[in-house]
Scaffold this active site. Structure first.
Site, PDB file in Angstrom:
ATOM      1  N   LYS A 171      19.848  50.381  28.629  1.00 22.07           N
ATOM      2  CA  LYS A 171      19.771  48.931  28.398  1.00 22.07           C
ATOM      3  C   LYS A 171      20.785  48.516  27.329  1.00 22.07           C
ATOM      4  CE  LYS A 171      18.006  45.860  25.722  1.00 22.07           C
ATOM      5  NZ  LYS A 171      18.933  44.745  25.904  1.00 22.07           N
ATOM      6  N   GLY A 229      14.573  49.332  15.203  1.00 20.30           N
ATOM      7  CA  GLY A 229      14.489  50.794  15.063  1.00 20.30           C
ATOM      8  C   GLY A 229      13.074  51.244  14.710  1.00 20.30           C
ATOM      9  N   GLU A 246      20.055  54.955  14.888  1.00 21.64           N
ATOM     10  CA  GLU A 246      21.183  54.616  14.017  1.00 21.64           C
ATOM     11  C   GLU A 246      21.052  53.147  13.704  1.00 21.64           C
ATOM     12  OE1 GLU A 246      23.108  56.522  12.516  1.00 21.64           O
ATOM     13  OE2 GLU A 246      22.805  58.382  13.636  1.00 21.64           O
ATOM     14  N   CYS A 280      28.549  48.742  11.363  1.00 20.30           N
ATOM     15  CA  CYS A 280      27.492  49.294  10.507  1.00 20.30           C
ATOM     16  C   CYS A 280      28.102  50.088   9.356  1.00 20.30           C
ATOM     17  CB  CYS A 280      26.559  50.160  11.335  1.00 20.30           C
ATOM     18  SG  CYS A 280      27.451  51.298  12.377  1.00 20.30           S
ATOM     19  N   GLU A 379      21.812  43.783   4.598  1.00 18.50           N
ATOM     20  CA  GLU A 379      22.979  43.841   5.476  1.00 18.50           C
ATOM     21  C   GLU A 379      23.270  42.448   6.025  1.00 18.50           C
ATOM     22  OE1 GLU A 379      22.638  45.838   9.309  1.00 18.50           O
ATOM     23  OE2 GLU A 379      24.490  46.878   8.781  1.00 18.50           O
TER      24      GLU A 379
HETATM   25  P1  NDP Z   1      19.005  44.651  17.517  1.00 11.88           P
HETATM   26  O1  NDP Z   1      18.101  45.640  16.897  1.00 11.88           O
HETATM   27  O2  NDP Z   1      18.584  43.256  17.574  1.00 11.88           O
HETATM   28  O3  NDP Z   1      19.321  45.069  19.006  1.00 11.88           O
HETATM   29  C1  NDP Z   1      19.701  46.373  19.379  1.00 11.88           C
HETATM   30  C2  NDP Z   1      19.218  46.627  20.797  1.00 11.88           C
HETATM   31  O4  NDP Z   1      17.785  46.663  20.800  1.00 11.88           O
HETATM   32  C3  NDP Z   1      19.627  45.534  21.785  1.00 11.88           C
HETATM   33  O5  NDP Z   1      19.909  46.117  23.030  1.00 11.88           O
HETATM   34  C4  NDP Z   1      18.364  44.694  21.856  1.00 11.88           C
HETATM   35  O6  NDP Z   1      18.247  43.917  23.028  1.00 11.88           O
HETATM   36  C5  NDP Z   1      17.304  45.774  21.806  1.00 11.88           C
HETATM   37  N1  NDP Z   1      15.970  45.286  21.459  1.00 11.88           N
HETATM   38  C6  NDP Z   1      15.622  44.155  20.800  1.00 11.88           C
HETATM   39  N2  NDP Z   1      14.274  44.056  20.726  1.00 11.88           N
HETATM   40  C7  NDP Z   1      13.747  45.151  21.340  1.00 11.88           C
HETATM   41  C8  NDP Z   1      12.430  45.626  21.589  1.00 11.88           C
HETATM   42  N3  NDP Z   1      11.352  44.968  21.200  1.00 11.88           N
HETATM   43  N4  NDP Z   1      12.280  46.792  22.234  1.00 11.88           N
HETATM   44  C9  NDP Z   1      13.359  47.498  22.631  1.00 11.88           C
HETATM   45  N5  NDP Z   1      14.621  47.091  22.468  1.00 11.88           N
HETATM   46  C10 NDP Z   1      14.826  45.937  21.810  1.00 11.88           C
HETATM   47  O7  NDP Z   1      20.409  44.807  16.800  1.00 11.88           O
HETATM   48  P2  NDP Z   1      21.770  44.059  17.211  1.00 11.88           P
HETATM   49  O8  NDP Z   1      22.116  44.281  18.597  1.00 11.88           O
HETATM   50  O9  NDP Z   1      21.667  42.650  16.784  1.00 11.88           O
HETATM   51  O10 NDP Z   1      22.860  44.858  16.355  1.00 11.88           O
HETATM   52  C11 NDP Z   1      23.115  44.581  15.040  1.00 11.88           C
HETATM   53  C12 NDP Z   1      22.460  45.626  14.150  1.00 11.88           C
HETATM   54  O11 NDP Z   1      22.733  46.942  14.596  1.00 11.88           O
HETATM   55  C13 NDP Z   1      22.984  45.581  12.740  1.00 11.88           C
HETATM   56  O12 NDP Z   1      21.913  45.602  11.835  1.00 11.88           O
HETATM   57  C14 NDP Z   1      23.811  46.848  12.596  1.00 11.88           C
HETATM   58  O13 NDP Z   1      23.918  47.396  11.328  1.00 11.88           O
HETATM   59  C15 NDP Z   1      23.141  47.772  13.510  1.00 11.88           C
HETATM   60  N6  NDP Z   1      24.082  48.774  13.988  1.00 11.88           N
HETATM   61  C16 NDP Z   1      23.987  50.061  13.510  1.00 11.88           C
HETATM   62  C17 NDP Z   1      24.872  51.029  13.872  1.00 11.88           C
HETATM   63  C18 NDP Z   1      24.727  52.440  13.396  1.00 11.88           C
HETATM   64  O14 NDP Z   1      25.245  53.333  14.018  1.00 11.88           O
HETATM   65  N7  NDP Z   1      24.049  52.715  12.306  1.00 11.88           N
HETATM   66  C19 NDP Z   1      25.990  50.725  14.784  1.00 11.88           C
HETATM   67  C20 NDP Z   1      25.989  49.382  15.247  1.00 11.88           C
HETATM   68  C21 NDP Z   1      25.063  48.453  14.852  1.00 11.88           C
HETATM   69  P3  NDP Z   1      18.818  42.378  23.037  1.00 11.88           P
HETATM   70  O15 NDP Z   1      20.263  42.526  23.108  1.00 11.88           O
HETATM   71  O16 NDP Z   1      18.258  41.754  24.219  1.00 11.88           O
HETATM   72  O17 NDP Z   1      18.335  41.746  21.761  1.00 11.88           O
END
Ligand code: NDP
Length: 477
Positions: A171, A229, A246, A280, A379
């Site tokens: 997903k 997470g 992550e 990130c 962040e």
């Molecule tokens: P989110 O946690 O909002 O989304 C990440 C993924 O989780 C998306 O595919 C999202 O779907 C999905 N998701 C949201 N809600 C649920 C749920 N209830 N159950 C299962 N899956 C769900 O983060 P963002 O996409 O907004 O990314 C930004 C964040 O990611 C920042 O905080 C950044 O630091 C972190 N990040 C960390 C990295 C690392 O390696 N440490 C690398 C890149 C980013 P949908 O798109 O539909 O919301």
């Protein structure tokens, strides 16, 4: 406009489409992408479960060939896929093509790893008994990815999952389905059997949640926010499944009095503001000792004046738009918070208009920040960094480590003693000396500590830790 379908059990299916909007020009629709339901996610998981026995026993040459073919096609189409990435996410075209090349390199690396699967043979402590230690695939893996690396993060999760013989339900982030659809299409045409890789685009709260709730996923690998997470973690513990997280960062870059000023400024500008600060591993806390502080701030401000914020596809753009309206609101809210907290706005801070309607924000630098301010602890995930003035190396190290996060940390210094001490004592998963905190290789481990990560490392041969389970077999000779 053509609807890009989900891939479930080897069939392209789905009808409801969501528009993928270009953040550099909100009048432009990049494509129309199907939205899966919770039931679609369940069907995809069932298909992956049915495909697992055969795929887990497939020949390594078959896996190698499919991953290699995928790497080759991504590389051959790097300009086209890079353009798609820049249009859907907003990073500049050179950054987007670079990320696409990295995705190809990751598939190429794991094509090779498929041929290098190995175990250990040890004598038992008991006579006439042999012990074999092997790694086996774990089963169906759920892959959930964020919007900021639309092709590299899916690649670094899908490639090892398939290499080691797992099947996948994937997903992508709802904001950026385009590159994910493209790599699934490439893998499908490269010859993956039905059900081995399933694509379920759609909302996290619906499709992602259905994945978390499934008892049939043996593992979930997730990159995204700390909040989501934690949901992945608690649902996975409930179902006794493996999980790998992550999450965010609040990465420090220490600049010492003896730093090469050019190296320090280039590293801070790169990791603080390139990719619109939406990494990130971005450095958002610049921890600078007194002797170089004013020179560093002046030089970094001069550098920021030269950076062009504009359409991601335009030649000469250094910083593309923020990914969407919601993230732009988050960034500007934090800029307001920084001012209220008493940090000094040294550069930027304003949204800007360009020829096309888009989410453009100036690179923004605060000075006179403290490490206790919200802009230093939370962040932001935008082109916003703060300078924190410190007395000496010891205070710099303590400030760098005083954070809930621990992904990446950098130091700019010409002192071998301080560089060595910092590498040993930084509480981050990745440490950079005289380099930006962002920008990592694809063949070595990636990951953090504290609230930034949970579970074993991603990438390189360390990926095997999550995507396989160890078996110990004893045989009487
Ligand atoms: P989110 O946690 O909002 O989304 C990440 C993924 O989780 C998306 O595919 C999202 O779907 C999905 N998701 C949201 N809600 C649920 C749920 N209830 N159950 C299962 N899956 C769900 O983060 P963002 O996409 O907004 O990314 C930004 C964040 O990611 C920042 O905080 C950044 O630091 C972190 N990040 C960390 C990295 C690392 O390696 N440490 C690398 C890149 C980013 P949908 O798109 O539909 O919301």
């Amino acid at each position: 406009m053509t609807l890009h379908h989900n891939l479930i059990a080897g069939e392209w299916v789905g009808s409801n489409g969501v528009e993928n909007i270009n953040p550099s020009n909100t009048n432009e629709i990049v494509g129309l992408y199907a939205t899966a339901s919770a039931d679609d996610a369940k069907t995809a998981i069932a298909a992956a479960k049915a495909a697992f026995p055969a795929w887990s026993r497939s020949g390594i040459l078959e896996r190698h060939a499919i991953l290699k073919k995928t790497a080759d096609e991504i590389l051959a189409r790097k300009d086209e896929l890079g353009k798609l990435l820049a249009r859907e996410e907003g990073k500049t075209l050179p950054e987007a093509i670079g990320e696409t090349i990295r995705a190809a390199q990751i598939f190429d690396f794991f094509a090779g790893e498929a041929l290098r699967l190995a175990g250990e043979v040890l004598p038992s402590v008991r006579p006439n008994i042999g012990v074999e230690i092997t790694r086996e695939p774990i089963g169906v893996i759920g892959i959930i990815t964020p919007w900021n690396f639309p092709i590299a993060i899916p690649a670094w999760k899908i490639a090892p999952a398939l290499c080691y013989g797992n099947t996948v339900v994937f997903k992508p982030a709802e904001l950026v389905p385009g590159c994910s659809w493209a790599i699934v299409d490439i893998l499908h045409r490269a010859g993956l059997p039905k059900g081995v890789l399933n694509l379920v685009m759609g909302k996290g709260s619906v499709v992602g949640q259905a994945m978390l709730d499934s008892p049939d996923l043996a593992g979930i690998t997730f990159t995204g926010s700390t909040g989501t997470g934690k949901r992945v973690a608690s649902a996975s513990i409930e179902h006794n499944r493996k999980f790998q997280l992550e999450m965010g960062g609040k990465n420090p870059m220490v600049v010492l009095d003896d730093a090469d000023l050019t190296v320090a400024v280039e590293s801070a500008a790169n990791s603080g503001f390139f990719s619109t600060g939406q990494r990130c591993t971005a450095s958002s806390r610049l921890i600078v000792t007194e002797g170089i502080h004013d020179k560093f701030v002046a030089a970094l401000t001069e550098k920021l004046k030269t950076l062009v914020v504009d359409d991601a596809l335009k030649a000469g753009t250094h910083i593309g738009p923020v990914v969407d309206e919601r993230q732009l609101a988050t960034d500007t809210d934090y800029i307001a918070i920084g001012k209220q907290e008493g940090a000094k706005l040294a550069f930027g801070g304003e949204t800007i208009q360009r020829d096309n309607p888009g989410f453009y924000l100036q690179p923004t630098l605060f000075t006179e920040a403290t490490n206790q301010m919200r802009i230093s602890r939370e962040e932001i995930f935008g082109p916003v960094a703060s300078v924190i003035r410190v007395k000496d190396y010891e205070e710099a190290l303590a400030t760098a480590n005083d954070t809930p996060f621990g992904l990446s940390a950098g130091i700019a210094t010409t002192s071998l003693k301080h560089a060595t001490h910092f590498k040993r004592n930084s509480e981050a998963g990745m440490v950079m000396v005289n380099l930006p905190t962002a920008g990592v290789d694809f063949h070595v481990p990636f990951g953090g500590r504290k609230a930034s990560s949970f579970g074993s490392r991603e990438q390189g041969k360390y990926a095997a830790e999550f995507f396989t389970v160890v078996k110990t077999a004893y045989t009487l000779a």
